[in-house]
Design a protein around this motif. Sequence first.
Motif, mmCIF file in Angstrom:
data_model
loop_
_atom_site.group_PDB
_atom_site.id
_atom_site.type_symbol
_atom_site.label_atom_id
_atom_site.label_comp_id
_atom_site.label_asym_id
_atom_site.label_seq_id
_atom_site.Cartn_x
_atom_site.Cartn_y
_atom_site.Cartn_z
ATOM 1 N N LYS A 150 4.112 -8.905 -6.124
ATOM 2 C CA LYS A 150 4.808 -9.408 -4.931
ATOM 3 C C LYS A 150 5.360 -8.258 -4.076
ATOM 4 C CE LYS A 150 7.757 -11.784 -7.383
ATOM 5 N NZ LYS A 150 7.335 -11.392 -8.744
ATOM 6 N N SER A 151 6.083 -7.335 -4.725
ATOM 7 C CA SER A 151 6.673 -6.222 -3.957
ATOM 8 C C SER A 151 5.569 -5.315 -3.442
ATOM 9 C CB SER A 151 7.597 -5.376 -4.837
ATOM 10 O OG SER A 151 8.415 -6.182 -5.601
ATOM 11 N N LEU A 152 4.601 -5.051 -4.319
ATOM 12 C CA LEU A 152 3.518 -4.138 -3.943
ATOM 13 C C LEU A 152 2.769 -4.648 -2.706
ATOM 14 C CD1 LEU A 152 1.617 -1.777 -4.646
ATOM 15 C CD2 LEU A 152 0.388 -3.319 -6.145
ATOM 16 N N ARG B 255 -6.856 3.371 -12.575
ATOM 17 C CA ARG B 255 -5.921 4.448 -12.959
ATOM 18 C C ARG B 255 -6.437 5.244 -14.147
ATOM 19 N NH1 ARG B 255 -0.042 2.119 -11.709
ATOM 20 N NH2 ARG B 255 -0.667 0.492 -10.291
ATOM 21 N N ALA C 273 -5.874 -3.759 -6.886
ATOM 22 C CA ALA C 273 -7.015 -4.643 -7.179
ATOM 23 C C ALA C 273 -6.531 -6.078 -7.282
ATOM 24 C CB ALA C 273 -7.655 -4.209 -8.491
ATOM 25 N N THR D 142 7.132 -12.152 -12.796
ATOM 26 C CA THR D 142 7.317 -10.710 -12.747
ATOM 27 C C THR D 142 5.966 -9.985 -12.930
ATOM 28 O OG1 THR D 142 8.637 -8.930 -13.652
ATOM 29 C CG2 THR D 142 7.966 -10.591 -15.214
ATOM 30 N N GLY D 143 5.787 -8.913 -12.159
ATOM 31 C CA GLY D 143 4.566 -8.092 -12.291
ATOM 32 C C GLY D 143 3.313 -8.691 -11.699
ATOM 33 N N TYR E 11 -2.121 -12.348 -13.047
ATOM 34 C CA TYR E 11 -3.455 -11.744 -13.043
ATOM 35 C C TYR E 11 -4.256 -12.234 -14.239
ATOM 36 C CZ TYR E 11 -1.634 -8.421 -9.608
ATOM 37 O OH TYR E 11 -1.087 -7.855 -8.489
ATOM 38 N N ARG F 29 2.588 -4.893 -14.410
ATOM 39 C CA ARG F 29 3.536 -3.856 -14.821
ATOM 40 C C ARG F 29 3.427 -3.636 -16.331
ATOM 41 N NH1 ARG F 29 8.035 -6.019 -13.016
ATOM 42 N NH2 ARG F 29 8.263 -4.813 -11.120
ATOM 43 N N ILE G 272 5.499 3.082 -13.214
ATOM 44 C CA ILE G 272 5.587 1.783 -12.547
ATOM 45 C C ILE G 272 6.186 1.920 -11.155
ATOM 46 C CG2 ILE G 272 6.809 -0.434 -12.683
ATOM 47 C CD1 ILE G 272 4.366 -0.095 -14.495
HETATM 48 N N1 LIG Z 1 -2.772 -5.647 -7.650
HETATM 49 C C1 LIG Z 1 -2.295 -4.526 -8.208
HETATM 50 N N2 LIG Z 1 -3.039 -3.407 -8.226
HETATM 51 C C2 LIG Z 1 -2.535 -2.276 -8.777
HETATM 52 N N3 LIG Z 1 -1.334 -2.166 -9.343
HETATM 53 C C3 LIG Z 1 -0.555 -3.258 -9.369
HETATM 54 C C4 LIG Z 1 -0.993 -4.501 -8.807
HETATM 55 N N4 LIG Z 1 -0.002 -5.409 -8.951
HETATM 56 C C5 LIG Z 1 0.992 -4.791 -9.578
HETATM 57 N N5 LIG Z 1 0.688 -3.493 -9.834
HETATM 58 C C6 LIG Z 1 1.531 -2.506 -10.542
HETATM 59 O O1 LIG Z 1 2.613 -3.189 -11.148
HETATM 60 C C7 LIG Z 1 3.866 -2.757 -10.591
HETATM 61 C C8 LIG Z 1 4.764 -3.945 -10.450
HETATM 62 O O2 LIG Z 1 4.292 -4.779 -9.398
HETATM 63 P P1 LIG Z 1 5.300 -5.459 -8.371
HETATM 64 O O3 LIG Z 1 6.581 -4.659 -8.310
HETATM 65 O O4 LIG Z 1 4.599 -5.692 -7.102
HETATM 66 O O5 LIG Z 1 5.576 -6.807 -9.140
HETATM 67 P P2 LIG Z 1 6.516 -8.011 -8.696
HETATM 68 O O6 LIG Z 1 5.656 -9.223 -8.655
HETATM 69 O O7 LIG Z 1 7.251 -7.669 -7.434
HETATM 70 O O8 LIG Z 1 7.469 -8.093 -9.946
HETATM 71 P P3 LIG Z 1 9.072 -8.383 -10.071
HETATM 72 O O9 LIG Z 1 9.269 -9.834 -9.764
HETATM 73 O O10 LIG Z 1 9.378 -8.066 -11.489
HETATM 74 O O11 LIG Z 1 9.750 -7.450 -9.102
HETATM 75 C C9 LIG Z 1 3.491 -2.085 -9.263
HETATM 76 O O12 LIG Z 1 4.401 -1.075 -8.895
HETATM 77 C C10 LIG Z 1 2.150 -1.500 -9.578
HETATM 78 O O13 LIG Z 1 2.316 -0.264 -10.261
#
Ligand SMILES: Nc1ncnc2c1ncn2[C@@H]1O[C@H](COP(=O)(O)OP(=O)(O)OP(=O)(O)O)[C@@H](O)[C@H]1O
Length: 420
Positions: free
Chosen positions: A88-90, A250, A53, A84-85, A238, A279, A43
């Motif tokens: 947002k960060s990505l 993946r 995607a 969560t997941g 999603y 995630r 992760i």
């Molecule tokens: N659109 C995407 N395509 C590919 N992988 C993704 C995608 N969105 C999320 N992921 C995978 O899920 C992981 C978690 O996503 P991310 O950290 O961006 O979530 P978040 O919305 O910031 O969650 P949180 O609020 O828990 O921090 C990423 O590191 C990545 O591995």
Amino acid sequence: MPDDERGDPADGGQEPTGGDPLFAEAGVLNRTELIRRPELLEISTVPGSDRIAGRTEQIQYVASHLGPLVTNSEPTSVMIYGKTGTGKSLVSKHTSRRVVREAESRGTDVEMVYVDCAQHNTEAQATSKIARELNELAGEPKSIPITGLGPSHYYSYIWSLLEDHYDGGIVILDEIDQLQPIEDANTLLMQLSRAGESEKTETYIGVIGISNKVEWGDELNSRVLSSLGNEETVFPPYDADQLQNILSAREDAFHDGVLAPEIIPRTAALAAREHGDARKAVRILKNAGKLAEKEGAEQVQEHHVNEAQKKAEVDRLRELLATDTPHARYVLLALAELTQNTDETEFRTTRIYDAYVEVCEQEAADHLKIDRVRDLLREHAFNDTVESTLESGGRAGGTYKQHRLLKDPAVVKESVMREM
Ligand SMILES: Nc1ncnc2c1ncn2[C@@H]1O[C@H](COP(=O)(O)OP(=O)(O)OP(=O)(O)O)[C@@H](O)[C@H]1O
């Protein structure tokens, strides 16, 4: 060697020819290797463009606000909310990196700093992190102390580093709701987004604030909100198709032929049905692969996915609770106790409030007012831990809310206790 470490004297200290059954039972002997590139299932690995995607619109949103930096123009700061997941960060990191690269190709110097506010959770710690990161990226020989200075000193470093080395800067404040107290978040956001106006630096700064607590922005003061341009967006969960694309990108984490054809659609469907959390989807696939390896299976099959899903659910809940405030946990504990100790499943806010007050008494904590507890229940509902429905027919014909725990109360209690 002491006698008791020598093995059973009856067989002369030797294990029978089949080996010690302990290790076969522990599943460490019959492992097969099904996963070829484990890093793709980690992760923490930030996937490259070709593996992202379902987030084109969101990437465009961030690019349209931060993008002006590539031509040395003023960006607009944004707040991003979402469960969560939801990427947002990505999306924030990915798009910011693209801004930095595009700016560079046009001869503009932009740098990006990422701050995890769960780790750097006061104004002093967050400003220290930004200053130190900028200092390192600029290759300054003199280091900045991690602690010991007040925020005003760290701000001075930030302004002069930006002024001396860059045309633009992006600051990503992830889990910004973890900044305590809220005044620290107000000041930090105000200072960064108004730096230009107050002539602290001529370098443009774009801020991306990220939170999975949708109510949090309401606590910011209105001047801060307007300095952020009142720009905010919510990333939706999603759907199954998007998760399927994320997982398919993946698939090469596994050796050829290891994933039975129904595995990715099944994993995507399970993750979409519950939360739409990428995630969790990636984690289910990884855990299913590991279970199959441990079992010595030649393919990952549906029962591995089903088992992996249960574990991923517990991990997800623990992670969510780890970033919750103690009172958010007390509210959930109150609801878990009501669910466990009665044969009802739905409870009115006032009933949960009474149980919450009892939890606070046990924890020797001052309880919050009922309106705050309402907000916390809304946050739990946003993260799919609780389902809240509006009912009519209350006293005087009004409406009232009923709340239902969506998780196993025993798992909730165990996870909450861990954090207390
Ligand atoms: N659109 C995407 N395509 C590919 N992988 C993704 C995608 N969105 C999320 N992921 C995978 O899920 C992981 C978690 O996503 P991310 O950290 O961006 O979530 P978040 O919305 O910031 O969650 P949180 O609020 O828990 O921090 C990423 O590191 C990545 O591995």
